[in-house]
Design a protein around this motif. Structure first.
Motif, PDB file in Angstrom:
ATOM      1  N   ILE A   1       0.845  -1.201   0.000  1.00  9.56           N
ATOM      2  CA  ILE A   1       0.000   0.000   0.000  1.00  9.56           C
ATOM      3  C   ILE A   1       0.884   1.255   0.000  1.00  9.56           C
ATOM      4  CG2 ILE A   1      -1.643   1.320   1.374  1.00  9.56           C
ATOM      5  CD1 ILE A   1      -2.730  -1.371   2.365  1.00  9.56           C
ATOM      6  N   PHE A   2       1.939   1.191   0.789  1.00 14.01           N
ATOM      7  CA  PHE A   2       2.862   2.325   0.899  1.00 14.01           C
ATOM      8  C   PHE A   2       3.489   2.633  -0.458  1.00 14.01           C
ATOM      9  CE2 PHE A   2       7.530   2.977   1.301  1.00 14.01           C
ATOM     10  CZ  PHE A   2       7.507   4.338   1.524  1.00 14.01           C
ATOM     11  N   MET A   3       3.956   1.556  -1.140  1.00 16.56           N
ATOM     12  CA  MET A   3       4.570   1.758  -2.462  1.00 16.56           C
ATOM     13  C   MET A   3       3.560   2.448  -3.387  1.00 16.56           C
ATOM     14  SD  MET A   3       7.582   0.087  -2.540  1.00 16.56           S
ATOM     15  CE  MET A   3       7.887  -0.502  -4.167  1.00 16.56           C
TER      16      MET A   3
ATOM     17  N   LEU B   1      -5.310  11.698   8.364  1.00 16.93           N
ATOM     18  CA  LEU B   1      -5.653  13.090   8.078  1.00 16.93           C
ATOM     19  C   LEU B   1      -4.402  13.875   7.713  1.00 16.93           C
ATOM     20  CD1 LEU B   1      -8.320  13.681  10.838  1.00 16.93           C
ATOM     21  CD2 LEU B   1      -8.676  13.551   8.386  1.00 16.93           C
ATOM     22  N   LEU B   2      -3.339  13.659   8.478  1.00 19.91           N
ATOM     23  CA  LEU B   2      -2.076  14.369   8.215  1.00 19.91           C
ATOM     24  C   LEU B   2      -1.577  14.052   6.819  1.00 19.91           C
ATOM     25  CD1 LEU B   2       0.315  14.375  11.274  1.00 19.91           C
ATOM     26  CD2 LEU B   2      -0.113  16.209   9.649  1.00 19.91           C
TER      27      LEU B   2
ATOM     28  N   LEU C   1       4.697   9.783   5.915  1.00 22.58           N
ATOM     29  CA  LEU C   1       3.339   9.610   6.432  1.00 22.58           C
ATOM     30  C   LEU C   1       2.635   8.444   5.735  1.00 22.58           C
ATOM     31  CD1 LEU C   1       2.287  13.284   6.942  1.00 22.58           C
ATOM     32  CD2 LEU C   1       2.213  11.505   8.660  1.00 22.58           C
ATOM     33  N   CYS C   2       2.912   8.275   4.428  1.00 18.47           N
ATOM     34  CA  CYS C   2       2.335   7.124   3.714  1.00 18.47           C
ATOM     35  C   CYS C   2       2.720   5.839   4.435  1.00 18.47           C
ATOM     36  CB  CYS C   2       2.864   7.043   2.286  1.00 18.47           C
ATOM     37  SG  CYS C   2       2.090   8.221   1.204  1.00 18.47           S
ATOM     38  N   LEU C   3       3.987   5.743   4.782  1.00 17.39           N
ATOM     39  CA  LEU C   3       4.476   4.535   5.443  1.00 17.39           C
ATOM     40  C   LEU C   3       3.744   4.348   6.775  1.00 17.39           C
ATOM     41  CD1 LEU C   3       6.440   2.243   5.350  1.00 17.39           C
ATOM     42  CD2 LEU C   3       8.119   3.640   6.515  1.00 17.39           C
ATOM     43  N   ILE C   4       3.691   5.435   7.557  1.00 21.22           N
ATOM     44  CA  ILE C   4       3.077   5.323   8.882  1.00 21.22           C
ATOM     45  C   ILE C   4       1.608   4.901   8.774  1.00 21.22           C
ATOM     46  CG2 ILE C   4       2.409   6.611  10.950  1.00 21.22           C
ATOM     47  CD1 ILE C   4       4.925   8.321  10.493  1.00 21.22           C
ATOM     48  N   THR C   5       0.865   5.572   7.872  1.00 22.56           N
ATOM     49  CA  THR C   5      -0.572   5.218   7.806  1.00 22.56           C
ATOM     50  C   THR C   5      -0.764   3.781   7.378  1.00 22.56           C
ATOM     51  OG1 THR C   5      -0.588   6.091   5.579  1.00 22.56           O
ATOM     52  CG2 THR C   5      -1.511   7.485   7.287  1.00 22.56           C
TER      53      THR C   5
END
Length: 1579
Positions: free
Chosen positions: A542-544, A1018-1019, A1076-1080
């Motif tokens: 998903i992150f990629m 959201l961030l 942030l992509c990675l974190i979410t």
């Protein structure tokens, strides 16, 4: 200013000739349109008087005029050109001094007329009124002529292709000409209008059949593209749920049979005469059968992909020309005039922003329509392919040689995998297959366009995307591997859970539940480790997907900055941004597609092996008059390996011998039903299982086959049925006499047809065959017995009485209409076997084969069956009976006996023959018979096995009915809904999103994780918006500077400074976005994981600690479902759905927010769009849920039918019922395919609608930005708004799809939750465990004071005021009729039931005060059903691992098992399979005794423990129990009264009260006492 048709510039002069006046020509053009409207409107409004079509058709969708689709396409093009003409007229009109209506009025009328024409045509066609086509024909001719005049005049006055109006007129002439020719063609082909007798046409079969509801192939083009015909179904789902009736049946072209024939022909065609054994390629046959639709779908796909690139180009155009138009609005006054009106140049068209906006809208609509069409075609083809493959597998399965199944070359598991997994893999591969060749094209095109926009730096960005694609692929493969290993763990966990639930009573009584619970938790731990890895990889993937476009954009713009020392213009920048978004999707999908392609290759290989595996020999040799050797060379292409092994020499000789062998001696045929001569048979290896068999089965008599276990009795039956491979010899079936052949209508025996071929096509008549391992269908009891024969009430009743099934049937909840079998109610072995025998008796066949019909029956039943069923029922009909049996006492009834030994015949003849010729054998039989007789005497009145079976059955149902009130909340809700008359209420309930359940799911994931997820999501989205906003600022600043630079050349020095500052912020923002992509992606997955962990943990603990009553009333399958299907959904499906849902929702919201903040006027358009969207999703979610349920519920019977057939192959083939089963399989496949087709059509319905909404949003955004020009917008902002509007189209349908999916998946959480609310047993007790003495109960003194017991507060008490006193060391027997409360008393000692009055005091302690763990671990019990767990013998005797080996051996010795266990490999560590299947029932019971001895407690309770042990062993046990437990208290609940004659005290119970209570001797003296009568009956 007045509106005048020709304007006010005195252009009315006709002095140059009438036709040279432009205005007049335009007026002429109005004539045909007005003519058409005048004629058609009355016809359309009045409606059609009488229907001329006499055939009753439903849904007026019969489209039968030739050139139908072409006409629709041409009409659509015509409409488009009219719109262009209208727009051009208006633009030209603006440049004129006064209004010239004639520039755009005819175009407008033409548009209306074209619309009317297509409506009119559609109505003519569906109501079949071809005479009225004349009107359309006249209209096309007139329009063609008037437009041609106009074109000719233009050409005359030098207006050429450089002028737009000339091009438009040319196109119109062409279109009118084509439409005219289509019309002429219809009239010519069908002889309509001008001809006297038109051609008669019949509607297709499907449309005449009112059951066909799937209309996609039959509706018109517009309805096909937008799935308009689905509306009634989807809207109707609100009022009442969609049922199977509503979706009807499939059109013929989509049925499994049609497709099977297509595929089979393609498959068989590859076998050439030169090389008949070549394995045909499945790929090639698939291509031949289903290649064309795939090519069509690929064409659609290419068109859609190319149109997809129109989006970015239009955006760049709009952004570019907005600025230009602002400046040019004043300067453009150069005039191009002819006929006194202005002509616009062709090149200007694409520079007009409004035109571009409309083009963008049309391109989007078309692209989406093509894309959905492509999806639909592939899905339909995929479904057709799956149907065909299933039919192929099934047909092959019915011909599989039995040895394959038994030798393990083809296991049931493999077949089930082929059906459930491989066919679906191939279907999915077909779904994705157009992507394989469409994606590379899309990627290449995208890169070329990027290069054209941004030059070299674009290639850098594109290379980032392309280089990261292999990583995606790696992650995808890793995901598949992880899923596999987690699947292994979860099957392991399920196995353990099943064992726990099956033996839950024992676990509770022994206080072992926590040990077993821990072992499940341990396996679950391993599974969770896999799931953790799975979550990690998923989140990476998903992150990629989210981060790649950001990285690519960053790389591109940074490079552009360094190479060109400037930033691209907004038009280029935002077109590039849109292109990157387009590029990511194919790359992300490509990894999935490649993975599926690899899987498909494997699946095809497995399928190929299966289709090539051995088949059973064909049946020519069973047909009677011709006894062909098995190797007869006349084999068809279906010849099997087994037959090919034979030497070719042999079979030529046979062919010569055949004619001489045909006439048979009359005596032979008359009295022999089956004759085997010189037979050597094998199960596949070349060692013969049966050797040198020469037997005959006399017609109309009872033949018995006897012999020891494993001497080949069953094999002999199968050999006669042709299931075994014959190495040598022949089986000869005689012809049935004509009179009995009436019911076999399909066979005609006439001497004229005696050629080889005919004989081969005739089958030997069917044999009623009852196997040893009973085989039931998933159907009602009645269907299982009649088995496809016509139902005759009297015969059915006789059969049921003969098999004494009536009492069992009376116990079933719906009598003989109760579903039994795999998914139905589980019957006991004896009941199953009797049903199988009943099936064999009921069939109207001449020959009946019974394979050990008495094995699972007790004495009474077998006697009854022998007398009533076999001797009376079968012999009265003069049917030939062959029976394998171990019960030698029945030999006296046999007319013919075959004794077998070690795979060959020992003796054959009547009992008298054997008595005279083989005295030894006869004596051996006699001794065995005597032993049987003694057993008989003892057995006569015991509470026999059958009654026991019936008792368990009764318990099962009694509890089921109680449960049905609380069964499944869902069902209750549905019932309430139906009662509810107020329609709106139910509608609301069905379309509500289950917020409560979602909240429950979230909260079980932990509040911190939920907070983290929400905030990071959201961030992330705000950062992504910030990146694009910054890009807009940056590019706009550049263009603004370049405008000002032109005027102030001095500023160039400072210009570089802000640029690098822009770049720096840009880099920082991108980096933040990627992190942030990675974190979410991680938080969502791990939120899901922690929720899954907690839910499963709580569920397991709740269920294991639930009171025993819970397991009595909840069907095992239901509990297991929570642990299998529902847990799987919670583990693997909810997290990705949740992620996808939040992502797409936030994307749509942020996009709409951005557009609204740039152009607030857009909000006005948003209101109707929002309302439309709300209704679409509301309707779709309800319908989708129903269709998904239908798909699931129809899939199960299909899979079950396959596994059932595989298990019952021999029976089906013996009965000759293959055709009926094939038919059933085709029906089940079609039903499932219908549900699946409707589900995918509903998805298309939704996607088309949301896509069109998206296109409208784009149009609205573009329109808003063009109108808002006055407010001096920055062009960068316009680009930003449009790019965002484009993304909305992609994500809108995902929002709804995910919502629908999540709703279905949340029901799993709901079900699990409903179990979490069950009460647990009270484990604490009022005493502390430490207060209980270590060695309690020391003496084993039991006081029962005024005891009242019930199973549930809702139910009546089962024990009422029982008082008893048992002194230490006493041996007590409790007896009584079934249901008198004996077992309940034994459970009361363990506090397993609700003791609501009175108490039991053991050694001075009231057991209700003790903690359950302590109480249950200090007492022992032996249950009537032996329960063993998979593991080692040691684990079964002592799972706590507290005893020494010596103690275990001692216990085994007491239980008479020591020698047997010693002989096993591994001794105490020998393996016990699931349920102890590798030991006999008696041995299992002994293990349970040993288990009780291991736990040295001073109180032992035996609950009917010896019911399934033979006499000899039982006597030993009685002695052992008396010695080993001499000093302990033993309470025996007796099944056979004679076991408790030696007891110290006997308690006789009746209806929950104690009736008699004394020493056995005293009780026996009371002649009329209950106990005395029991004992009498038992003697």
């Amino acid at each position: 200013m007045a509106l005048s048709f020709c304007g006010n510039d005195d252009a009315y002069g006709v002095e140059n000739g009438t036709l040279n006046n432009g205005c007049f020509v335009d007026a002429l053009n109005l004539v045909p349109h007005v003519f058409l409207l005048f004629i058609t409107f009355p016809i359309l409004f009045i409606g059609w008087g009488s229907q001329s079509s006499k055939v009753q058709i439903h849904h007026n969708t019969w489209l039968h005029f030739p050139g139908h689709n072409l006409r629709w396409i041409l009409t659509f093009s015509l409409l488009f050109v009219h719109v262009c003409e209208f727009a051009e007229g208006i633009v030209s009109n603006k440049t004129m001094g006064t209004n010239h209506l004639h520039l755009y009025m005819p175009a407008f009328m033409g548009f209306v007329a074209a619309t009317t024409s297509v409506v009119y045509y559609h109505n003519i066609e569906t109501s079949n009124f071809p005479k009225l086509l004349l009107v359309l024909f006249i209209y096309w001719v007139l329009a063609f002529i008037t437009k041609s005049i106009k074109l000719w005049k233009y050409a005359e006055f030098d207006v050429g292709p450089q002028h737009l109006r000339f091009c438009i007129t040319g196109l119109l002439v062409l279109l009118y000409g084509l439409l005219m020719s289509v019309e002429i063609n219809v009239i010519r082909v069908r002889r309509y209008v001008f001809f006297a007798n038109p051609q008669k046409v019949k509607p297709p079969e499907d449309l005449q059949d009112l059951g066909v509801r799937f209309l996609q192939p039959f509706v018109n083009l517009l309805s096909k593209a937008t799935y308009w015909w689905m509306n009634p179904l989807i809207m109707g789902a609100h009022k009442r749920p969609i049922e199977l009736k509503k979706i009807g049946k499939l059109p013929i072209a989509m049925r499994a049979l049609t497709n099977y024939l297509r595929l089979k022909d393609a498959y068989e065609d590859q076998r050439t005469p030169e090389d008949p054994n070549r394995a045909p390629s499945i790929w090639r046959s698939m291509y031949r059968a289903f290649g064309r639709p795939i090519l069509l779908s690929s064409t659609f796909r290419y068109l859609a992909d190319l149109l997809g690139f129109a989006g970015p180009l239009c955006i760049s155009g709009i952004v570019k020309f907005l600025k230009v138009e602002e400046r040019n609005a004043t300067s453009d006054k150069t005039m191009d005039t002819y006929f006194g009106v202005h002509f616009m140049s062709s090149t200007k068209l694409l520079q007009n922003t409004s035109v571009l906006a409309v083009l963008l809208f049309l391109a989007l609509i078309l692209q989406r329509t093509f894309l959905q069409a492509s999806y639909y075609v592939t899905i339909e083809t995929g479904i057709n392919l799956r149907g065909a493959l299933l039919a192929m597998i099934y047909n092959k399965m019915l011909r599989l040689s039995t040895s394959n199944m038994s030798m393990g070359e083809m296991t049931l598991g493999q077949i089930n995998n082929l059906v459930a997994i491989e066919t679906n893999q191939l279907m999915w591969f077909l779904f994705l297959c157009p992507n394989l060749w469409a994606m590379p094209v899309q990627i290449v095109m995208g890169v070329i366009l990027l290069y054209y926009l941004l030059g070299l730096s674009a290639l850098v960005g594109a290379s980032v995307i392309v280089l990261l694609a292999p990583i995606q692929y790696l992650i995808a493969t890793k995901l598949a591997d992880t899923q596999k290993s987690s699947l292994e763990h979860s099957t392991d966990r399920l196995k353990k859970t099943t064992e726990i639930l099956k033996g839950i009573k024992l676990l509770k009584l022994y206080a072992w539940e926590n040990i077993f619970c821990d072992s499940v938790e341990e396996t679950r731990g391993k599974e969770l480790t896999c799931l953790r890895t799975f979550a990690l990889y998923t989140s990476m993937s998903i992150f990629m997907n989210a981060a790649i476009p950001i990285a690519a954009v960053l790389a591109t713009f940074a490079m552009h900055h360094f190479i060109n020392k400037s930033v691209p213009s907004p038009s280029e920048a935002f077109a590039a941004l849109a292109l990157f978004h387009i590029l990511v999707t194919p790359l992300f999908l490509l990894s999935t597609v490649v993975r599926f392609a690899v899987k498909a290759l494997v699946s095809v290989q497995k399928l190929g092996e299966f289709l090539q595996s051995d088949e059973i020999g064909d049946d020519s040799w069973r047909n009677g008059d011709m006894s062909v050797f098995l190797e007869a060379g006349k084999k068809h292409l279906g010849a099997t390996k087994a037959i090919n092994r034979k030497q070719p020499m042999r079979y030529q000789m046979d062919n010569y011998e055949q004619p001489t062998r045909r006439p048979m001696r009359p005596s032979e045929t008359e009295d022999v039903a089956v004759k085997v001569s010189n037979g050597f048979f094998t199960w596949g290896s070349n060692l013969s299982t049966l050797s040198d068999i020469n037997i005959r089965i006399p017609t109309g008599q009872l033949t018995m086959i006897v012999g020891q276990v494993g001497c080949g009795k069953s094999s002999l039956l199968l050999a006669m049925l042709g299931e075994m491979q014959a190495i040598d010899g022949r089986v000869h079936w005689s012809k049935p006499p004509e009179c009995e052949m009436v019911h076999e209508a399909n066979i005609s025996w006439s001497k004229a047809e005696e050629s080889d071929e005919d004989i081969r096509s005739k089958n030997r008549y069917s044999v009623a065959y009852a196997t040893q391992k009973s085989w039931l269908l998933n159907a009602t009891v009645e269907d299982n017995i009649t088995f496809g024969s016509p139902f005759s009430k009297q015969r059915y009743k006789e059969v049921i009485d003969a098999c004494s099934l009536q009492p069992d049937i009376d116990l079933l909840p719906f009598g003989d209409q109760t579903e039994i079998g795999e998914r139905g109610i589980n019957l006991s072995g004896g009941q199953r076997q009797r049903i199988c025998v009943a099936r064999a008796l009921y069939q109207n066949t001449n020959i009946v084969f019974l394979d050990d019909p008495f094995s699972a029956l007790d004495i009474h039943l077998s006697d009854h069956l022998m007398q009533e069923g076999i001797l009376k029922f079968l012999q009265d009909d003069k049917r030939t009976v062959v029976m394998v049996t171990h019960k030698l006492q029945y030999l006296i009834h046999a007319d013919w006996i075959i004794a077998m030994k070690d795979g060959s015949i020992l003796r054959e003849g009547t009992l008298k023959d054997i008595q005279t010729h083989d005295v030894e054998l006869y004596d051996h039989w006699k001794t065995l018979m005597n032993r049987h007789d003694q057993e008989l005497e003892k057995d006569i009145q015991q509470d026999s096995q059958t009654t026991l079976e019936r008792k368990t059955l009764r318990r099962a149902f009694y509890s089921r009915e109680a449960k049905s009130q609380v069964d499944d909340e869902d069902e209750e809700e549905e019932v309430e809904e139906e009662d509810d008359d107020n329609m709106s209420m139910t509608t609301n309930r069905r379309s509500k999103i289950p917020w409560k359940v979602c909240w429950c799911y979230m909260s079980s994931g932990g509040f911190f994780m939920v907070f983290l997820m929400v905030s990071s999501k959201l961030l992330k989205h705000s950062v992504i918006v910030a990146i694009d906003y910054w890009l807009a600022l940056w590019t706009s600043s550049q263009t603004n500077q370049s405008l000002t630079n032109a005027t102030l050349p001095t500023r160039s020095a400072e210009e570089a400074e802000p640029d690098s500052y822009f770049l720096l912020v840009f880099i920082i923002l991108c980096a933040a976005g990627i992190t942030l992509c990675l974190i979410t992606s991680l938080t969502v997955e791990f939120l899901g994981l922690s929720a899954a962990t907690n839910l499963h943990h709580n569920l397991l603990n709740k269920i294991i600690h639930a009171p025993i009553r819970f397991f009595d009333v909840t069907p095992l399958g239901q509990i297991l479902n929570r642990f299998s299907a529902d847990t799987n959904i919670i583990d693997q499906h909810i997290p990705p759905t949740l992620e996808s849902l939040t992502r797409s929702t936030l994307l749509c919201l942020s996009a709409i927010g951005v557009i609204s903040s740039i152009t607030p006027i857009f909000l006005i358009a948003l209101i109707p769009l929002g309302i439309a969207f709300y209704f679409i999703q509301k309707y779709f979610r309800v319908a989708s849920k129903d269709l998904q349920d239908l798909d699931d519920s129809t899939q199960l019977p299909l899979l079950c039918h396959f596994s059932e057939t595989a298990e019952g192959l021999t029976t089906i083939r013996a009965f000759r019922h293959e055709a009926r089963f094939k038919q059933r399989m085709l029906e089940l496949t079609d039903t499932n395919n219908t549900a699946y087709l409707f589900l995918s059509a509903a998805n298309r319905w939704l996607e088309v609608r949301t896509d069109y909404l998206g296109a409208v949003i784009v149009l609205a955004a573009a329109g808003a930005s063009i109108w808002s020009l006055e407010y001096s917008l920055r062009s960068g902002m316009v680009g930003l708004g449009l790019t965002y509007a484009l993304t909305v189209t992609n994500y809108l349908n995902w929002v709804v799809r995910n919502l629908a999916d999540l709703e279905v998946q949340m029901s799993a959480v709901k079900k699990v939750n409903s179990f979490l609310s069950t009460e647990s047993e009270n484990y604490e007790g009022s005493m502390d465990a430490s207060q209980v003495p270590e060695n309690w109960p020391q003496d084993g003194e039991i006081k029962i004071q005024d005891l009242c017991v019930r199973y549930d507060p809702m139910l009546k008490p089962v024990l009422k005021h029982v008082n008893a006193y048992i002194s230490p060391g006493q041996k007590v027997g409790i007896c009584g009729r079934t249901g008198s409360g004996k077992s309940s008393l034994s459970l009361a000692f363990f506090n397993m039931v609700d003791i609501f009055e009175g108490r039991i005091v053991i050694d001075g302690i009231d057991i209700c005060k003790l903690p359950l763990q302590t109480l249950r671990s200090r007492l022992s019990i032996i249950l009537q059903d032996p329960v063993l767990f998979s593991g080692s013998i040691r684990f079964n005797l002592d799972p706590e691992r507290t005893c020494t080996d010596d103690r275990l051996w001692e216990a085994l010795e007491i239980a008479q098992l020591k020698n047997m266990v010693k002989a096993l490999p591994g001794g105490l560590d020998a393996v016990v399979t699931e349920g102890g299947e590798n030991f006999s029932v008696g041995q299992r019971q002994l293990f349970c005794l040993a288990r009780a001895f291991v736990r040295k407690s001073s109180i032992l309770i035996m609950d009917e423990a010896t019911a399934s042990i033979d006499m000899a062993t039982e006597n030993i046990l009685q002695k052992v129990v008396m010695t080993a437990f001499a000093d302990r208290t033993v309470v025996t609940i007796a099944h056979r009264v004679h076991t408790i004659l030696t007891a110290d005290l006997v308690i006789v119970m009746k209806r929950g009260n104690i009736l008699e209570y004394d020493k056995p001797e005293t009780l026996l003296e009371q002649e009329d006492g209950m106990f005395a009568s029991f004992v009498k009956a038992d003697m």
